[in-house]
Design a protein around this motif. Structure first.
Motif, PDB file in Angstrom:
ATOM      1  N   THR A   1      52.883  45.134 -10.402  1.00 59.17           N
ATOM      2  CA  THR A   1      53.945  46.085 -10.124  1.00 59.17           C
ATOM      3  C   THR A   1      53.361  47.455  -9.837  1.00 59.17           C
ATOM      4  N   ALA A   2      54.233  48.362  -9.341  1.00 61.82           N
ATOM      5  CA  ALA A   2      53.802  49.731  -9.035  1.00 61.82           C
ATOM      6  C   ALA A   2      53.888  50.602 -10.262  1.00 61.82           C
TER       7      ALA A   2
ATOM      8  N   SER B   1      48.830  46.819  -9.224  1.00 61.14           N
ATOM      9  CA  SER B   1      47.961  46.363  -8.154  1.00 61.14           C
ATOM     10  C   SER B   1      46.652  47.148  -8.218  1.00 61.14           C
ATOM     11  N   LEU B   2      45.599  46.581  -7.667  1.00 65.43           N
ATOM     12  CA  LEU B   2      44.302  47.264  -7.660  1.00 65.43           C
ATOM     13  C   LEU B   2      44.401  48.610  -6.943  1.00 65.43           C
ATOM     14  N   ASP B   3      45.161  48.649  -5.849  1.00 64.21           N
ATOM     15  CA  ASP B   3      45.318  49.906  -5.107  1.00 64.21           C
ATOM     16  C   ASP B   3      46.008  50.963  -5.955  1.00 64.21           C
ATOM     17  N   LYS B   4      46.983  50.546  -6.748  1.00 62.86           N
ATOM     18  CA  LYS B   4      47.702  51.506  -7.605  1.00 62.86           C
ATOM     19  C   LYS B   4      46.776  52.071  -8.689  1.00 62.86           C
ATOM     20  N   VAL B   5      45.934  51.224  -9.238  1.00 60.63           N
ATOM     21  CA  VAL B   5      44.994  51.697 -10.253  1.00 60.63           C
ATOM     22  C   VAL B   5      43.995  52.668  -9.619  1.00 60.63           C
ATOM     23  N   ARG B   6      43.479  52.300  -8.466  1.00 63.38           N
ATOM     24  CA  ARG B   6      42.541  53.197  -7.779  1.00 63.38           C
ATOM     25  C   ARG B   6      43.193  54.544  -7.479  1.00 63.38           C
ATOM     26  N   HIS B   7      44.441  54.506  -7.048  1.00 63.50           N
ATOM     27  CA  HIS B   7      45.145  55.748  -6.710  1.00 63.50           C
ATOM     28  C   HIS B   7      45.339  56.619  -7.946  1.00 63.50           C
TER      29      HIS B   7
ATOM     30  N   VAL C   1      39.442  61.096 -11.098  1.00 58.55           N
ATOM     31  CA  VAL C   1      39.564  61.276 -12.547  1.00 58.55           C
ATOM     32  C   VAL C   1      38.286  60.805 -13.233  1.00 58.55           C
ATOM     33  N   ALA C   2      37.725  61.651 -14.058  1.00 60.50           N
ATOM     34  CA  ALA C   2      36.544  61.267 -14.836  1.00 60.50           C
ATOM     35  C   ALA C   2      36.992  60.449 -16.040  1.00 60.50           C
ATOM     36  N   LEU C   3      36.431  59.271 -16.198  1.00 58.71           N
ATOM     37  CA  LEU C   3      36.788  58.408 -17.321  1.00 58.71           C
ATOM     38  C   LEU C   3      35.933  58.792 -18.531  1.00 58.71           C
TER      39      LEU C   3
ATOM     40  N   THR D   1      33.574  53.927 -15.564  1.00 58.61           N
ATOM     41  CA  THR D   1      33.602  53.928 -14.101  1.00 58.61           C
ATOM     42  C   THR D   1      34.807  53.115 -13.657  1.00 58.61           C
ATOM     43  N   LEU D   2      35.299  53.399 -12.454  1.00 57.68           N
ATOM     44  CA  LEU D   2      36.459  52.660 -11.951  1.00 57.68           C
ATOM     45  C   LEU D   2      36.163  51.172 -11.795  1.00 57.68           C
ATOM     46  N   PRO D   3      34.989  50.783 -11.250  1.00 62.11           N
ATOM     47  CA  PRO D   3      34.702  49.347 -11.165  1.00 62.11           C
ATOM     48  C   PRO D   3      34.693  48.653 -12.532  1.00 62.11           C
ATOM     49  N   SER D   4      34.139  49.311 -13.535  1.00 62.72           N
ATOM     50  CA  SER D   4      34.109  48.683 -14.868  1.00 62.72           C
ATOM     51  C   SER D   4      35.518  48.597 -15.461  1.00 62.72           C
ATOM     52  N   LEU D   5      36.365  49.592 -15.170  1.00 68.42           N
ATOM     53  CA  LEU D   5      37.741  49.553 -15.646  1.00 68.42           C
ATOM     54  C   LEU D   5      38.512  48.427 -14.961  1.00 68.42           C
ATOM     55  N   LEU D   6      38.336  48.296 -13.648  1.00 71.94           N
ATOM     56  CA  LEU D   6      39.017  47.234 -12.910  1.00 71.94           C
ATOM     57  C   LEU D   6      38.578  45.862 -13.395  1.00 71.94           C
ATOM     58  N   ALA D   7      37.305  45.714 -13.688  1.00 73.98           N
ATOM     59  CA  ALA D   7      36.807  44.440 -14.203  1.00 73.98           C
ATOM     60  C   ALA D   7      37.410  44.132 -15.567  1.00 73.98           C
ATOM     61  N   GLN D   8      37.518  45.161 -16.415  1.00 74.19           N
ATOM     62  CA  GLN D   8      38.108  44.966 -17.737  1.00 74.19           C
ATOM     63  C   GLN D   8      39.583  44.593 -17.622  1.00 74.19           C
ATOM     64  N   CYS D   9      40.302  45.266 -16.713  1.00 74.19           N
ATOM     65  CA  CYS D   9      41.721  44.972 -16.522  1.00 74.19           C
ATOM     66  C   CYS D   9      41.926  43.541 -16.018  1.00 74.19           C
ATOM     67  N   ALA D  10      41.049  43.085 -15.131  1.00 73.06           N
ATOM     68  CA  ALA D  10      41.144  41.717 -14.633  1.00 73.06           C
ATOM     69  C   ALA D  10      40.966  40.715 -15.766  1.00 73.06           C
TER      70      ALA D  10
END
Length: 267
Positions: free
Chosen positions: A266-267, A151-157, A162-164, A174-183
């Motif tokens: 999933t978690a 879930s997005l919340d799990k990835v953020r947590h 954490v420095a990427l 960056t977290l937004p760019s990682l979330l976009a890539q994962c999507a």
């Protein structure tokens, strides 16, 4: 499958076990013998042998037989042995040979991918990532496809504070760019990389599911970028092979194809 080397007594014993599992408690020997195409004497001997080995057990009230704890124990051992490495290794061997690239299985641990299995082709240029290696999930294809099923919340947590690290110009930092890539990876069903982690190296990964439909790990292939473009359609060919390998490993872990639970986060 060829039956040239089949052993008739073993076949008869297995047929009896399946018959009992299907609901026949062998309360009437003659009827069961006819149903199985056996003589009554053969059936009695089979029952005596299987009962002695605890493959079947007499019911408490004496009215027939049920599958025994000995058989349950064997099944349990088989299930325990079918973890992702045991289940995946034969598939990795075939995948690596088929596409001529190094193949790996990894699991997500924190913000890293832990490499738990590896097979390489008979070639000069192979992956030097060994079993037990840890690589950053945000920069690797197996890590990205595994994160894509959280879930997005799990990835953020997981990545809070954490420095990427940047490994190449392609690495999300960056977290937004990682979330976009994962999507994007989740939508595609595959995580592709061309120099996301190492210049000149390409990779593609797919997710593996267990019998509950939860994410168990991921499988990928990796190699020189030019190995993915040696001919027209080569990239798609590799992608299909990785998806097929992920499906095969999932099946060996007990996952049923088409299970709607496979699309949940999933978690």
């Amino acid at each position: 499958m060829s039956t040239v080397y089949a052993v008739p007594p073993v076949e008869r014993a297995l047929k009896l076990l399946r018959h009992i599992a299907a609901g026949d408690q062998v309360t009437k020997m003659s009827e069961t013998a006819r149903a199985l195409g056996l003589s009554r004497t053969t059936l009695i001997r089979l029952i005596a042998t299987l009962e002695a080995e605890r493959m079947i057990e007499r019911k408490a009230d004496g009215s027939g037989y049920t599958l025994g704890l000995g058989l349950v124990g064997l099944a349990g051992q088989a299930l325990l042995a079918s973890d992702i490495v045991q289940a995946g290794d034969p598939v990795l061997v075939q995948l690596s040979a088929e596409v001529g690239l190094s193949a790996h299985i990894g699991v997500l641990e924190g913000t890293d991918v832990l490499y738990v299995a590896r097979r390489t082709p008979n070639a000069h240029l192979v992956s030097n990532v060994g079993i037990g290696s840890r690589l950053p999930a945000h920069a690797t294809t197996m890590g990205r496809i595994l994160l894509a099923h959280l879930s997005l919340d799990k990835v953020r947590h997981r990545f809070a504070g954490v420095a990427l690290q940047r490994f190449t110009d392609m690495t999300p930092t960056t977290l937004p760019s990682l979330l976009a890539q994962c999507a994007a990876d989740r939508a595609a069903g595959l995580a592709w990389s061309d120099a996301y982690f190492e210049p000149g190296i390409a990779s593609v990964a797919a997710v593996i599911f267990d019998r509950q439909g939860d994410v168990a790990g991921a499988v990928n292939v990796t190699g020189p970028s030019h190995a993915f473009t040696t001919r027209e359609g080569r990239r798609d060919e590799i992608g299909r092979a990785v998806l097929a390998a992920a499906s095969a490993i999932s099946s060996r872990l007990g996952h049923l194809p088409g299970d709607p639970s496979a699309i949940r986060r999933t978690a």
